[in-house]
Design a protein around this motif. Structure first.
Motif, PDB file in Angstrom:
ATOM      1  N   SER A 167       0.832  -1.209   0.000  1.00 36.30           N
ATOM      2  CA  SER A 167       0.000   0.000   0.000  1.00 36.30           C
ATOM      3  C   SER A 167       0.864   1.256   0.000  1.00 36.30           C
ATOM      4  CB  SER A 167      -0.942  -0.001   1.206  1.00 36.30           C
ATOM      5  OG  SER A 167      -0.209  -0.049   2.420  1.00 36.30           O
ATOM      6  N   LEU A 168       1.978   1.244   0.750  1.00 38.74           N
ATOM      7  CA  LEU A 168       2.859   2.407   0.762  1.00 38.74           C
ATOM      8  C   LEU A 168       3.534   2.586  -0.593  1.00 38.74           C
ATOM      9  CD1 LEU A 168       4.041   4.706   2.397  1.00 38.74           C
ATOM     10  CD2 LEU A 168       5.849   3.169   3.182  1.00 38.74           C
ATOM     11  N   PHE A 169       3.944   1.475  -1.209  1.00 38.79           N
ATOM     12  CA  PHE A 169       4.546   1.554  -2.539  1.00 38.79           C
ATOM     13  C   PHE A 169       3.575   2.159  -3.543  1.00 38.79           C
ATOM     14  CE2 PHE A 169       4.879  -0.343  -6.757  1.00 38.79           C
ATOM     15  CZ  PHE A 169       6.165   0.039  -7.126  1.00 38.79           C
ATOM     16  N   LEU A 170       2.341   1.647  -3.573  1.00 37.53           N
ATOM     17  CA  LEU A 170       1.363   2.146  -4.543  1.00 37.53           C
ATOM     18  C   LEU A 170       0.960   3.587  -4.255  1.00 37.53           C
ATOM     19  CD1 LEU A 170      -0.967  -0.971  -4.967  1.00 37.53           C
ATOM     20  CD2 LEU A 170       0.616  -0.015  -6.655  1.00 37.53           C
ATOM     21  N   TYR A 171       0.876   3.936  -2.972  1.00 41.68           N
ATOM     22  CA  TYR A 171       0.537   5.319  -2.630  1.00 41.68           C
ATOM     23  C   TYR A 171       1.607   6.272  -3.125  1.00 41.68           C
ATOM     24  CZ  TYR A 171      -0.755   9.421   0.113  1.00 41.68           C
ATOM     25  OH  TYR A 171      -1.107  10.689   0.487  1.00 41.68           O
ATOM     26  N   MET A 172       2.868   5.930  -2.902  1.00 40.52           N
ATOM     27  CA  MET A 172       3.955   6.785  -3.359  1.00 40.52           C
ATOM     28  C   MET A 172       4.070   6.756  -4.884  1.00 40.52           C
ATOM     29  SD  MET A 172       4.701   8.043  -0.539  1.00 40.52           S
ATOM     30  CE  MET A 172       5.951   9.170  -1.157  1.00 40.52           C
ATOM     31  N   PHE A 173       3.758   5.629  -5.502  1.00 43.45           N
ATOM     32  CA  PHE A 173       3.732   5.555  -6.957  1.00 43.45           C
ATOM     33  C   PHE A 173       2.733   6.555  -7.524  1.00 43.45           C
ATOM     34  CE2 PHE A 173       1.697   3.940 -10.803  1.00 43.45           C
ATOM     35  CZ  PHE A 173       2.782   3.707 -11.630  1.00 43.45           C
ATOM     36  N   GLY A 174       1.509   6.524  -6.986  1.00 44.04           N
ATOM     37  CA  GLY A 174       0.491   7.453  -7.458  1.00 44.04           C
ATOM     38  C   GLY A 174       0.818   8.892  -7.145  1.00 44.04           C
ATOM     39  N   THR A 175       1.357   9.134  -5.942  1.00 41.03           N
ATOM     40  CA  THR A 175       1.672  10.499  -5.529  1.00 41.03           C
ATOM     41  C   THR A 175       2.767  11.105  -6.396  1.00 41.03           C
ATOM     42  OG1 THR A 175       1.010  10.062  -3.240  1.00 41.03           O
ATOM     43  CG2 THR A 175       2.490  11.915  -3.616  1.00 41.03           C
ATOM     44  N   PHE A 176       3.809  10.329  -6.677  1.00 44.48           N
ATOM     45  CA  PHE A 176       4.929  10.875  -7.430  1.00 44.48           C
ATOM     46  C   PHE A 176       4.772  10.727  -8.933  1.00 44.48           C
ATOM     47  CE2 PHE A 176       6.714  11.424  -3.374  1.00 44.48           C
ATOM     48  CZ  PHE A 176       7.665  12.416  -3.520  1.00 44.48           C
ATOM     49  N   MET A 177       3.705  10.111  -9.365  1.00 45.05           N
ATOM     50  CA  MET A 177       3.286  10.286 -10.744  1.00 45.05           C
ATOM     51  C   MET A 177       2.447  11.559 -10.848  1.00 45.05           C
ATOM     52  SD  MET A 177       1.599   7.597 -13.443  1.00 45.05           S
ATOM     53  CE  MET A 177       0.195   7.171 -12.419  1.00 45.05           C
ATOM     54  N   PHE A 178       1.757  11.903  -9.739  1.00 37.42           N
ATOM     55  CA  PHE A 178       0.847  13.037  -9.750  1.00 37.42           C
ATOM     56  C   PHE A 178       1.563  14.380  -9.599  1.00 37.42           C
ATOM     57  CE2 PHE A 178      -1.766  15.918  -7.060  1.00 37.42           C
ATOM     58  CZ  PHE A 178      -2.715  16.261  -8.020  1.00 37.42           C
ATOM     59  N   TYR A 179       2.473  14.494  -8.616  1.00 39.51           N
ATOM     60  CA  TYR A 179       3.045  15.810  -8.323  1.00 39.51           C
ATOM     61  C   TYR A 179       3.905  16.370  -9.457  1.00 39.51           C
ATOM     62  CZ  TYR A 179       1.204  16.080  -3.610  1.00 39.51           C
ATOM     63  OH  TYR A 179       0.359  16.173  -2.537  1.00 39.51           O
ATOM     64  N   PRO A 180       4.813  15.604 -10.067  1.00 34.82           N
ATOM     65  CA  PRO A 180       5.521  16.151 -11.234  1.00 34.82           C
ATOM     66  C   PRO A 180       4.570  16.489 -12.377  1.00 34.82           C
ATOM     67  CG  PRO A 180       6.703  14.260 -10.368  1.00 34.82           C
ATOM     68  CD  PRO A 180       5.375  14.301  -9.666  1.00 34.82           C
ATOM     69  N   LEU A 181       3.534  15.659 -12.549  1.00 39.63           N
ATOM     70  CA  LEU A 181       2.529  15.926 -13.568  1.00 39.63           C
ATOM     71  C   LEU A 181       1.829  17.252 -13.291  1.00 39.63           C
ATOM     72  CD1 LEU A 181       0.706  14.868 -15.936  1.00 39.63           C
ATOM     73  CD2 LEU A 181      -0.660  13.713 -14.198  1.00 39.63           C
ATOM     74  N   LEU A 182       1.477  17.470 -12.027  1.00 39.97           N
ATOM     75  CA  LEU A 182       0.807  18.713 -11.645  1.00 39.97           C
ATOM     76  C   LEU A 182       1.730  19.912 -11.822  1.00 39.97           C
ATOM     77  CD1 LEU A 182      -1.845  19.821 -10.401  1.00 39.97           C
ATOM     78  CD2 LEU A 182      -0.772  19.544  -8.148  1.00 39.97           C
ATOM     79  N   GLN A 183       2.981  19.770 -11.425  1.00 44.66           N
ATOM     80  CA  GLN A 183       3.930  20.866 -11.562  1.00 44.66           C
ATOM     81  C   GLN A 183       4.190  21.201 -13.028  1.00 44.66           C
ATOM     82  OE1 GLN A 183       7.246  19.400  -9.289  1.00 44.66           O
ATOM     83  NE2 GLN A 183       6.503  20.299  -7.381  1.00 44.66           N
ATOM     84  N   ASN A 184       4.293  20.182 -13.850  1.00 44.01           N
ATOM     85  CA  ASN A 184       4.500  20.431 -15.275  1.00 44.01           C
ATOM     86  C   ASN A 184       3.274  21.061 -15.927  1.00 44.01           C
ATOM     87  OD1 ASN A 184       7.183  19.484 -15.610  1.00 44.01           O
ATOM     88  ND2 ASN A 184       6.465  17.372 -15.534  1.00 44.01           N
ATOM     89  N   MET A 185       2.086  20.702 -15.427  1.00 45.17           N
ATOM     90  CA  MET A 185       0.872  21.318 -15.952  1.00 45.17           C
ATOM     91  C   MET A 185       0.838  22.803 -15.587  1.00 45.17           C
ATOM     92  SD  MET A 185      -3.111  20.132 -15.452  1.00 45.17           S
ATOM     93  CE  MET A 185      -3.467  21.046 -13.954  1.00 45.17           C
ATOM     94  N   VAL A 186       1.275  23.128 -14.372  1.00 48.53           N
ATOM     95  CA  VAL A 186       1.351  24.532 -13.975  1.00 48.53           C
ATOM     96  C   VAL A 186       2.372  25.270 -14.831  1.00 48.53           C
ATOM     97  CG1 VAL A 186       1.959  26.094 -12.083  1.00 48.53           C
ATOM     98  CG2 VAL A 186       0.594  24.057 -11.610  1.00 48.53           C
ATOM     99  N   TYR A 187       3.511  24.629 -15.090  1.00 51.55           N
ATOM    100  CA  TYR A 187       4.534  25.245 -15.943  1.00 51.55           C
ATOM    101  C   TYR A 187       3.964  25.510 -17.336  1.00 51.55           C
ATOM    102  CZ  TYR A 187       9.152  26.102 -17.955  1.00 51.55           C
ATOM    103  OH  TYR A 187      10.231  26.673 -18.575  1.00 51.55           O
TER     104      TYR A 187
END
Length: 471
Positions: free
Chosen positions: A17-37
């Motif tokens: 569960s921790l692996f999948l949570y971090m997988f989803g989170t760190f697929m999301f945050y760079p994606l979100l930051q790049n979308m803002v850029y």
């Protein structure tokens, strides 16, 4: 063969569960930051993520990066401040009521945040609505609560003898999840735009929620009468985790110095993700999303290898937790200097290799501090550590998102002076941990009070010990 597989499978608890949570989170945050850029570079959303890279200016740092850095700061605050409050309120409560709820809530909040971000992208809503998604995720605990509950869960089921190793494995799940998440997110975004990766994040977080609810078994709770917390005294007891650092004992000064050193180190560690992406998008690199994803994945993978393989080896050789922490900080300092001075892509990709041993720092700090407290105080302890990490993230974002644009002109050939500043700021915690090591040369042997030591090994620790004895 099958019996060996069953034995190792029985050791698995919250790691997936921790692996999948971090997988989803760190697929999301760079994606979100790049979308803002992309928003600030194009003035509108573009489904082709690579279009954003053409908008970088040729100055030392573009106005696009400055706007992106500032918005990321507000986005970070929107989630971590309510997340700190939620973790503080519920961390102590989990000592008497269990850890599962504190893993389920952040997974639901992260999924809500991803859904809001997807709607902002698809429906071209005002970008400020992203702050509402961050607020919702924060109110449900965010990553700090999920990590706190996971580490407290493993501390509950492990003995002091094996706790550093078990927490090191759990820390490795964080780094490996970050590795695969940033790698998959970078490539997926570059090839298909933002829409499909957002859906991938949502599905992943729903799987995490299902695993926590239906697969994870609640850890046994201590049965001591003092473990129960009355409703009337609850608002006072939520600060119990911080009082653990100041309660009278021969190791009180060491605990406080470790906590202060951890604060200094975490501020500099947590600033990297906010600054690195704008830095690599501008001169002299102009990296696109897939290359940034490869770089972040390599760094997280090396940290995971450090926590999963190198740390147990060093502990087996007799090194203490404190010594491993010092080695990890030195490794991080060298990597930051290299990142600040690098002007070529291949040099930047050497940075994660030089900084490999940084992955040992956090699990060693967690394990060392957990040996000072009783079993029914793990939730309060890890809750307070999570609060410290949240506050450090906010401070780091405040300092370095403003320091990055302000210091970009100091180095004539690049704008990486901020990373050299981070390296210098790691000197105080390095000296503090050295002092702690000098005060307690046999730190791991004496740091566990008599009333905290385990009378025996838990079932999972017996299996762990058996597996380590196998030829």
């Amino acid at each position: 063969m099958l019996s060996g597989l069953r034995k190792y499978a029985s050791l698995v608890t919250v790691e997936p569960s921790l692996f999948l949570y971090m997988f989803g989170t760190f697929m999301f945050y760079p994606l979100l930051q790049n979308m803002v850029y992309s928003h600030y570079s194009n003035g509108a959303h573009s489904d082709n993520a690579s279009n954003a890279s053409n908008a970088s200016t040729c100055g030392l740092v573009s106005s696009v990066s400055a706007h992106t850095s500032h918005f990321i700061f507000y986005l970070t605050l929107s989630s971590i401040l309510p997340g700190a409050l939620s973790t503080l309120l519920l961390g102590r409560w989990s000592d008497s009521s269990g850890r599962k709820l504190l893993m389920a809530l952040p997974a639901a909040g992260a999924a809500f945040n991803a859904i809001v971000s997807l709607l902002v992208y698809k429906l071209t809503w005002n970008i400020n609505i992203l702050l509402l998604g961050g607020l919702g995720a924060g109110l449900l605990g965010s990553y700090a609560m999920f990590n706190q509950a996971s580490f407290a869960y493993v501390a509950d089921i492990s003995s002091a003898q094996h706790r550093t190793r078990r927490l090191g494995i759990l820390e490795a799940m964080i780094y490996l999840g970050m590795t695969t998440g940033s790698e998959v997110g970078g490539v997926w975004t570059e090839q298909h735009g933002y829409g499909p990766p957002f859906w991938g994040v949502i599905v992943t977080l729903i799987l995490v929620l299902a695993y926590v609810v239906f697969v994870v078994r609640e850890a046994p709770l201590p049965q001591s009468p003092s473990h129960k917390v009355s409703t009337r005294m609850y608002m006072v007891s939520i600060l119990h985790g911080f009082r653990l650092f100041t309660k009278p004992s021969p190791q009180r000064k060491s605990r406080l110095v470790i906590l202060l050193a951890f604060v200094f180190a975490t501020i500099n560690f947590n600033a990297l993700i906010d600054v690195t992406i704008p830095y690599l998008r501008d001169d002299p690199f102009h990296w696109q999303f897939d290359v940034i994803g490869h770089y972040l994945a390599l760094g997280n993978f090396m940290h995971g290898i450090s926590a999963l393989a190198i740390l147990p080896g060093l502990l087996h050789l007799g090194l203490s937790d404190i010594t491993c922490i010092q080695v990890g900080i030195i490794s991080s300092m060298l990597s930051l200097i290299l990142l600040g001075l690098a002007q070529r892509t291949w040099l930047v990709f050497l940075v994660p290799i030089v900084g490999t041993l940084r992955g040992m720092v956090v699990p060693c700090v967690r394990a060392n501090l957990s040996k000072f407290v009783k079993a029914d105080e793990h939730g309060a302890l890890f809750s307070s550590i999570a609060i410290v990490e949240i506050c450090c993230t906010a401070i780091a974002s405040l300092i370095y998102n403003n320091a990055y644009p302000a210091t970009c002109s100091i180095l004539p050939s690049s704008h990486g002076f901020v990373f050299i500043l981070m390296s210098v700021c790691l000197l105080p915690p390095l000296c503090m941990f050295w002092w702690v090591g000098r005060q307690t040369p046999a730190n791991d042997a004496v740091s566990v009070p008599v009333d905290v030591q385990d009378d025996g090994l838990s079932e999972t620790d017996k299996l762990l010990q058996d597996s380590s004895d196998d030829p």
